[in-house]
Design an enzyme around this catalytic site. Structure first.
Site, short mmCIF file in Angstrom:
data_model
loop_
_atom_site.label_atom_id
_atom_site.label_comp_id
_atom_site.label_asym_id
_atom_site.label_seq_id
_atom_site.Cartn_x
_atom_site.Cartn_y
_atom_site.Cartn_z
N LYS A 83 0.86 -1.18 0.00
CA LYS A 83 0.00 0.00 0.00
C LYS A 83 0.90 1.24 0.00
CE LYS A 83 -4.45 1.01 0.39
NZ LYS A 83 -5.59 0.33 -0.23
N GLY A 183 -24.47 3.61 2.85
CA GLY A 183 -23.54 4.19 1.88
C GLY A 183 -23.81 3.69 0.48
N GLY A 185 -22.70 4.68 -2.54
CA GLY A 185 -21.75 5.30 -3.48
C GLY A 185 -21.49 4.37 -4.65
N VAL A 187 -19.91 1.48 -5.00
CA VAL A 187 -20.21 0.05 -4.79
C VAL A 187 -21.66 -0.13 -4.35
CG1 VAL A 187 -19.61 -2.04 -3.51
CG2 VAL A 187 -17.80 -0.45 -4.18
P1 NAD Z 1 -17.79 5.84 -2.36
O1 NAD Z 1 -17.04 6.98 -1.78
O2 NAD Z 1 -18.15 5.86 -3.79
O3 NAD Z 1 -19.14 5.61 -1.53
C1 NAD Z 1 -19.24 5.74 -0.16
C2 NAD Z 1 -20.59 6.37 0.14
O4 NAD Z 1 -20.80 6.35 1.55
C3 NAD Z 1 -20.70 7.82 -0.32
O5 NAD Z 1 -21.84 7.97 -1.13
C4 NAD Z 1 -20.82 8.60 0.99
O6 NAD Z 1 -21.65 9.74 0.87
C5 NAD Z 1 -21.43 7.57 1.91
N1 NAD Z 1 -21.21 7.81 3.34
C6 NAD Z 1 -20.11 8.32 3.96
N2 NAD Z 1 -20.32 8.36 5.29
C7 NAD Z 1 -21.55 7.85 5.50
C8 NAD Z 1 -22.32 7.61 6.66
N3 NAD Z 1 -21.87 7.91 7.88
N4 NAD Z 1 -23.56 7.08 6.53
C9 NAD Z 1 -24.05 6.77 5.31
N5 NAD Z 1 -23.36 6.98 4.17
C10 NAD Z 1 -22.13 7.51 4.28
O7 NAD Z 1 -16.93 4.53 -2.00
P2 NAD Z 1 -17.03 3.09 -2.67
O8 NAD Z 1 -15.98 2.97 -3.72
O9 NAD Z 1 -18.47 2.80 -2.99
O10 NAD Z 1 -16.54 2.17 -1.48
C11 NAD Z 1 -17.39 1.91 -0.38
C12 NAD Z 1 -16.65 1.12 0.68
O11 NAD Z 1 -16.19 -0.11 0.13
C13 NAD Z 1 -15.39 1.81 1.20
O12 NAD Z 1 -15.24 1.49 2.57
C14 NAD Z 1 -14.27 1.18 0.40
O13 NAD Z 1 -13.04 1.20 1.11
C15 NAD Z 1 -14.78 -0.23 0.26
N6 NAD Z 1 -14.25 -0.92 -0.91
C16 NAD Z 1 -14.45 -0.41 -2.14
C17 NAD Z 1 -13.95 -1.06 -3.25
C18 NAD Z 1 -14.17 -0.53 -4.64
O14 NAD Z 1 -13.93 -1.27 -5.61
N7 NAD Z 1 -14.62 0.70 -4.80
C19 NAD Z 1 -13.24 -2.28 -3.09
C20 NAD Z 1 -13.10 -2.81 -1.81
C21 NAD Z 1 -13.60 -2.11 -0.73
#
Ligand code: NAD
Length: 370
Positions: A83, A183, A185, A187
């Site tokens: 990382k 959340g 977002g 994913v």
């Molecule tokens: P993202 O930033 O697109 O989405 C996260 C969402 O959570 C946002 O819409 C944000 O507004 C919302 N959020 C933040 N705080 C919040 C709260 N307290 N209550 C409710 N909603 C809240 O991120 P992502 O890429 O969708 O990833 C989501 C999670 O999955 C993260 O923890 C990330 O580390 C993990 N993850 C993502 C991937 C990937 O491929 N993107 C892979 C493995 C793990």
């Protein structure tokens, strides 16, 4: 011209290499941790974060790189764990010079660390980094990369939820089930789409109310208040926002028989895995169910390059990996989170043993070993 990049090694037990890189010209202050390369070159995203101190950044990069080793081991990506983090506020420090310096920093490790997108870094940032090093993955499809990992992560989580339903209720069909997503977002929204298409009712909370409203009208997600999202009765709670949401404060309020979501480091402390098991809540270990993104990226290393079909077929192994962990958990009476860590450690240790054996000189002729 001499490079203003300074690289300092930091000795950390249990890690192959940890380095600090600074560049006075661009203002770069960064750390790279190569946790383990037994299974392959270490791969993990590049995070930018306004850490309060270098110690905080170092703590994070070590924790995250070890997590990548475990995730890749259980998902059999053929990669190790690493990382990188850049210290600073993404709103103010991003610049071309900073990313070029970061690229030179990554390049200095000679391919033992390969970078990708992470929190506060984008494909555009990676494009700049790539001008200074070839050790970059997750670029856009048009540039030969595997593209945005989020839909693949969501696919793996969806399959993992189905596996959890099957394990818990004897029927993996999401039709008629209620899933609460925290959340929505990149994913979370892709996951909601799949679940709704399969006939589930999806409730969701998000800080971004506008986005939530949009998904309500587009696909029929039912909005929930952020404060109530963890206490709503449901079949599955799918945390897809933040880590550490499973803790002493939240566990007593949970009304779900299954926790299966994308967020990393969901358990505040390892012992919370046991607290969930004691309450008969089935937990899908975070780094196993959310491995779809890294599995997708890992296909870039195939001899023929990236191939989506290969990626999807490998992601489709996630339910089997989860079932194996739940079986170990049941048989050995340990929480699934501990079963995952044990399995990852065993996979890495076994591979290390094989490598060591291969490195031994052959037995001299005529002498039998004993
Ligand atoms: P993202 O930033 O697109 O989405 C996260 C969402 O959570 C946002 O819409 C944000 O507004 C919302 N959020 C933040 N705080 C919040 C709260 N307290 N209550 C409710 N909603 C809240 O991120 P992502 O890429 O969708 O990833 C989501 C999670 O999955 C993260 O923890 C990330 O580390 C993990 N993850 C993502 C991937 C990937 O491929 N993107 C892979 C493995 C793990």
């Amino acid at each position: 011209m001499t490079d203003s990049l300074q690289i300092t090694d930091i000795k950390v037990d249990g890690y192959e290499r940890v380095v600090r890189g600074t560049d006075a010209k661009s203002g770069l202050r960064a750390f790279i941790a190569v946790h383990d390369t037994t299974l392959g070159p270490s791969l993990g995203g590049l995070r930018m974060w306004p850490y309060a101190s270098d110690d905080d950044a170092l703590f994070d990069v070590k924790r995250l790189s070890r997590g990548m080793s475990f995730k890749s081991a259980v998902a059999h990506t053929g990669l190790g764990g690493g990382k990188a983090v850049i210290v600073g506020d993404p709103k103010t420090i991003k610049s071309e010079a900073l990313y070029l310096a970061m690229g030179r920093f990554i390049d200095a490790l000679g391919g033992r660390y390969i970078t990708a997108e992470d929190v506060n870094t984008s494909i555009e940032d990676l494009e700049v980094i790539r001008r200074a090093t070839k050790h970059v993955t997750g670029l856009a499809r048009k540039d030969g990369g595997s593209g945005n990992p989020s839909p693949y992560t969501a696919y793996g989580v969806y399959l993992g939820i189905r596996a959890a339903l099957g394990w818990k209720f004897g029927n993996d069909n999401p039709k008629g089930r209620t899933v609460v997503i925290q959340g929505i977002g990149a994913v979370g929204s892709a996951l909601a789409r799949r679940l709704i298409e399969a006939g589930a009712t999806v409730f969701a909370a998000d800080r971004n109310i506008e986005r939530l409203g949009q998904l309500q009208s587009e696909i029929g997600v039912k909005p929930v208040d952020e404060k109530q999202v963890m206490t709503m009765p449901c079949d599955v709670f799918a945390p897809c926002a933040l880590g550490a949401v499973i803790n002493d404060q939240t566990i007593p309020g949970l009304k779900c028989p299954i926790i299966a979501g994308a967020a990393n480091n969901l358990l505040l402390e390892p012992r919370h895995g046991k607290v969930l098991a004691d309450r008969d809540i089935l937990y899908a270990p975070d780094y196993v169910i959310n491995a779809g993104g890294i599995v997708n990226v890992s296909v870039e290393f195939n001899p023929g390059g990236y191939d989506e079909k290969v990626a999807l077929s490998r992601i489709e192994r996630i339910p089997q990996a989860l079932k194996e962990l739940w079986t170990i958990s049941k048989e050995e009476r340990i929480p699934p989170s501990d079963a995952a860590d044990r399995l990852a450690e065993r996979i890495i240790a076994d591979a290390r043993g094989v490598k060591k054996a291969q490195a031994l000189p052959p037995n001299p002729k005529g002498r039998s070993g004993c």
